[in-house]
Design a protein around this motif. Structure first.
Motif, PDB file in Angstrom:
ATOM      1  N   GLN A  75       5.618  -2.055  -7.047  1.00 62.93           N
ATOM      2  CA  GLN A  75       5.742  -0.814  -7.812  1.00 62.93           C
ATOM      3  C   GLN A  75       7.142  -0.717  -8.412  1.00 62.93           C
ATOM      4  N   THR A  76       7.211  -0.304  -9.665  1.00 63.86           N
ATOM      5  CA  THR A  76       8.478  -0.340 -10.396  1.00 63.86           C
ATOM      6  C   THR A  76       8.696   0.947 -11.176  1.00 63.86           C
ATOM      7  N   VAL A  77       9.955   1.405 -11.191  1.00 65.79           N
ATOM      8  CA  VAL A  77      10.363   2.502 -12.062  1.00 65.79           C
ATOM      9  C   VAL A  77      11.546   2.018 -12.891  1.00 65.79           C
ATOM     10  N   ALA A  78      11.467   2.205 -14.198  1.00 66.01           N
ATOM     11  CA  ALA A  78      12.549   1.857 -15.112  1.00 66.01           C
ATOM     12  C   ALA A  78      13.158   3.150 -15.630  1.00 66.01           C
ATOM     13  N   GLY A  89      17.024  22.488  -5.020  1.00 66.57           N
ATOM     14  CA  GLY A  89      15.966  22.536  -6.018  1.00 66.57           C
ATOM     15  C   GLY A  89      16.034  21.346  -6.955  1.00 66.57           C
ATOM     16  N   PHE A  90      14.929  21.103  -7.650  1.00 66.92           N
ATOM     17  CA  PHE A  90      14.859  19.989  -8.590  1.00 66.92           C
ATOM     18  C   PHE A  90      15.358  20.412  -9.964  1.00 66.92           C
ATOM     19  N   ARG A  91      15.919  19.486 -10.690  1.00 65.79           N
ATOM     20  CA  ARG A  91      16.240  19.703 -12.095  1.00 65.79           C
ATOM     21  C   ARG A  91      14.976  19.479 -12.921  1.00 65.79           C
ATOM     22  N   SER A  92      15.037  19.902 -14.161  1.00 63.57           N
ATOM     23  CA  SER A  92      13.878  19.801 -15.038  1.00 63.57           C
ATOM     24  C   SER A  92      13.391  18.356 -15.133  1.00 63.57           C
ATOM     25  N   GLY A  93      12.107  18.149 -14.872  1.00 65.35           N
ATOM     26  CA  GLY A  93      11.484  16.840 -15.013  1.00 65.35           C
ATOM     27  C   GLY A  93      11.518  15.972 -13.775  1.00 65.35           C
ATOM     28  N   GLN A  94      12.390  16.285 -12.817  1.00 72.54           N
ATOM     29  CA  GLN A  94      12.527  15.408 -11.651  1.00 72.54           C
ATOM     30  C   GLN A  94      11.279  15.402 -10.769  1.00 72.54           C
ATOM     31  N   ARG A  95      10.743  16.582 -10.484  1.00 72.16           N
ATOM     32  CA  ARG A  95       9.612  16.655  -9.562  1.00 72.16           C
ATOM     33  C   ARG A  95       8.433  15.822 -10.056  1.00 72.16           C
ATOM     34  N   GLU A  96       8.131  15.890 -11.342  1.00 72.06           N
ATOM     35  CA  GLU A  96       6.987  15.165 -11.884  1.00 72.06           C
ATOM     36  C   GLU A  96       7.157  13.655 -11.726  1.00 72.06           C
ATOM     37  N   VAL A  97       8.374  13.173 -11.998  1.00 70.48           N
ATOM     38  CA  VAL A  97       8.629  11.741 -11.863  1.00 70.48           C
ATOM     39  C   VAL A  97       8.529  11.323 -10.397  1.00 70.48           C
ATOM     40  N   ILE A  98       9.124  12.112  -9.514  1.00 70.64           N
ATOM     41  CA  ILE A  98       9.126  11.792  -8.088  1.00 70.64           C
ATOM     42  C   ILE A  98       7.709  11.782  -7.526  1.00 70.64           C
ATOM     43  N   GLN A  99       6.908  12.765  -7.881  1.00 72.21           N
ATOM     44  CA  GLN A  99       5.532  12.806  -7.403  1.00 72.21           C
ATOM     45  C   GLN A  99       4.748  11.599  -7.893  1.00 72.21           C
ATOM     46  N   VAL A 124       5.958   8.621  -5.725  1.00 74.49           N
ATOM     47  CA  VAL A 124       5.466   8.737  -4.355  1.00 74.49           C
ATOM     48  C   VAL A 124       3.971   8.459  -4.290  1.00 74.49           C
ATOM     49  N   SER A 125       3.260   8.760  -5.366  1.00 75.50           N
ATOM     50  CA  SER A 125       1.823   8.511  -5.418  1.00 75.50           C
ATOM     51  C   SER A 125       1.487   7.048  -5.686  1.00 75.50           C
ATOM     52  N   GLY A 126       2.512   6.222  -5.920  1.00 68.86           N
ATOM     53  CA  GLY A 126       2.276   4.791  -6.049  1.00 68.86           C
ATOM     54  C   GLY A 126       2.177   4.264  -7.464  1.00 68.86           C
ATOM     55  N   ASN A 127       2.561   5.067  -8.449  1.00 71.93           N
ATOM     56  CA  ASN A 127       2.430   4.645  -9.848  1.00 71.93           C
ATOM     57  C   ASN A 127       3.738   4.080 -10.390  1.00 71.93           C
ATOM     58  N   ASP A 128       3.623   3.067 -11.264  1.00 68.58           N
ATOM     59  CA  ASP A 128       4.767   2.610 -12.036  1.00 68.58           C
ATOM     60  C   ASP A 128       5.117   3.674 -13.069  1.00 68.58           C
ATOM     61  N   CYS A 129       6.398   3.747 -13.442  1.00 67.53           N
ATOM     62  CA  CYS A 129       6.723   4.699 -14.511  1.00 67.53           C
ATOM     63  C   CYS A 129       8.001   4.311 -15.245  1.00 67.53           C
ATOM     64  N   LEU A 130       8.093   4.821 -16.450  1.00 69.42           N
ATOM     65  CA  LEU A 130       9.282   4.692 -17.283  1.00 69.42           C
ATOM     66  C   LEU A 130       9.846   6.088 -17.460  1.00 69.42           C
ATOM     67  N   ASP A 141       0.845  -1.181   0.000  1.00 66.83           N
ATOM     68  CA  ASP A 141       0.000   0.000   0.000  1.00 66.83           C
ATOM     69  C   ASP A 141       0.884   1.235   0.000  1.00 66.83           C
ATOM     70  N   THR A 142       0.447   2.282  -0.692  1.00 60.59           N
ATOM     71  CA  THR A 142       1.222   3.505  -0.773  1.00 60.59           C
ATOM     72  C   THR A 142       0.368   4.674  -0.324  1.00 60.59           C
ATOM     73  N   VAL A 143       1.028   5.714   0.119  1.00 59.32           N
ATOM     74  CA  VAL A 143       0.346   6.907   0.598  1.00 59.32           C
ATOM     75  C   VAL A 143       0.865   8.103  -0.183  1.00 59.32           C
ATOM     76  N   THR A 144      -0.044   8.939  -0.662  1.00 56.07           N
ATOM     77  CA  THR A 144       0.363  10.139  -1.370  1.00 56.07           C
ATOM     78  C   THR A 144       0.845  11.171  -0.361  1.00 56.07           C
ATOM     79  N   HIS A 145       2.058  11.660  -0.550  1.00 59.27           N
ATOM     80  CA  HIS A 145       2.636  12.630   0.362  1.00 59.27           C
ATOM     81  C   HIS A 145       2.480  14.035  -0.214  1.00 59.27           C
ATOM     82  N   PRO A 146       2.225  15.018   0.617  1.00 59.93           N
ATOM     83  CA  PRO A 146       2.116  16.388   0.131  1.00 59.93           C
ATOM     84  C   PRO A 146       3.459  16.885  -0.399  1.00 59.93           C
TER      85      PRO A 146
END
Length: 245
Positions: A174-177, A23-33, A36-42, A3-8
């Protein structure tokens, strides 16, 4: 699957300070969020774009262990050393360790002493590793250099093709590639082998505004020497000069 929990967002920003970053580099925040929200991503992000933070930071703000599959021992060591300097509990398990050291680290992982464990893909077939991991709460599987999964990638490693089976054995964790570059065919191979049918895809641009590439035409060796002197005088920091033998 855990189970995952969305963090503010403020928890993500606060965790960023643990890495010594402001600070974040371009694109990092979106991937991290997304992670953290529990989604797989590439995640396709150019070299130097900060791919490692995309799985390291989520690992810090959520409970459980992150398993990072990496093909290079030197890369594992660099990342673990960097995390350790920042006070983030991480370890590697590979052939540079004695059998007793490997078993000790597996025991520590099962006891919840680490946030991240780095392993080579060959390790995923090791019975002792599988036995120890089965009893360990896993929050995330991060597959670095994921292009190695595809025979159409530029560094195919057959062991990578078994990571999907390992993910299934973990219950579809949950997996990130992540990789620096991948053609549409390679991206599809990554998704298929890992079973990421609903993964979100992120592709950062390859523009690097901090880099400049130029060519200077010189008619003689004297001109080359003079241009070299001018380059050294006007260039602050690092530079690379390509020349003939």
């Amino acid at each position: 699957m855990m189970d995952t929990v969305t963090h503010p967002p403020d928890s993500i920003d606060q965790a960023l300070k643990s890495f010594g970053l402001s600070g974040f580099r371009s694109g990092q925040r979106e991937v991290i969020q997304t992670i953290v929200s529990g989604n797989d991503c590439l995640c396709i992000m150019p070299t130097g774009g900060g791919k490692s933070l995309c799985y390291q930071l989520p690992s810090l703000v959520r409970p459980g262990l992150t398993i990072v599959v990496s093909p290079l021992i030197a890369l594992m060591k660099d990342q673990v050393d960097s995390l350790s300097r920042n006070g983030i509990p991480a370890a590697l398990i590979n052939s540079t360790l004695s059998v007793n050291e490997q078993h000790a680290r597996l025991a520590d992982a099962a006891a919840g002493k680490y946030k991240l464990i780095y392993v080579a893909p060959e390790r995923l077939r090791n019975p002792k590793f599988l036995e120890s991991i089965r009893a360990t709460p896993i929050q995330l599987l991060a597959v670095d250099e994921a292009h190695c999964i595809s025979q159409w990638g530029h560094d195919f490693r057959p062991e990578y093709s078994r990571i999907g089976q390992f993910r299934e054995w973990l219950g579809g964790v949950q997996t990130v590639a992540l990789t620096a570059t991948a053609t549409p065919r390679v991206r599809q191979d990554i998704m298929d082998v890992l079973g990421l049918s609903k993964a979100r895809q992120f592709m950062s641009g390859f523009a690097r505004p901090n880099l400049h590439f130029g060519v200077v035409t010189c008619q003689s060796d004297r001109e080359k020497d003079a241009e070299l002197a001018r380059f050294l005088q006007r260039t602050e920091g690092s530079g690379i000069i390509y020349a003939a033998t």
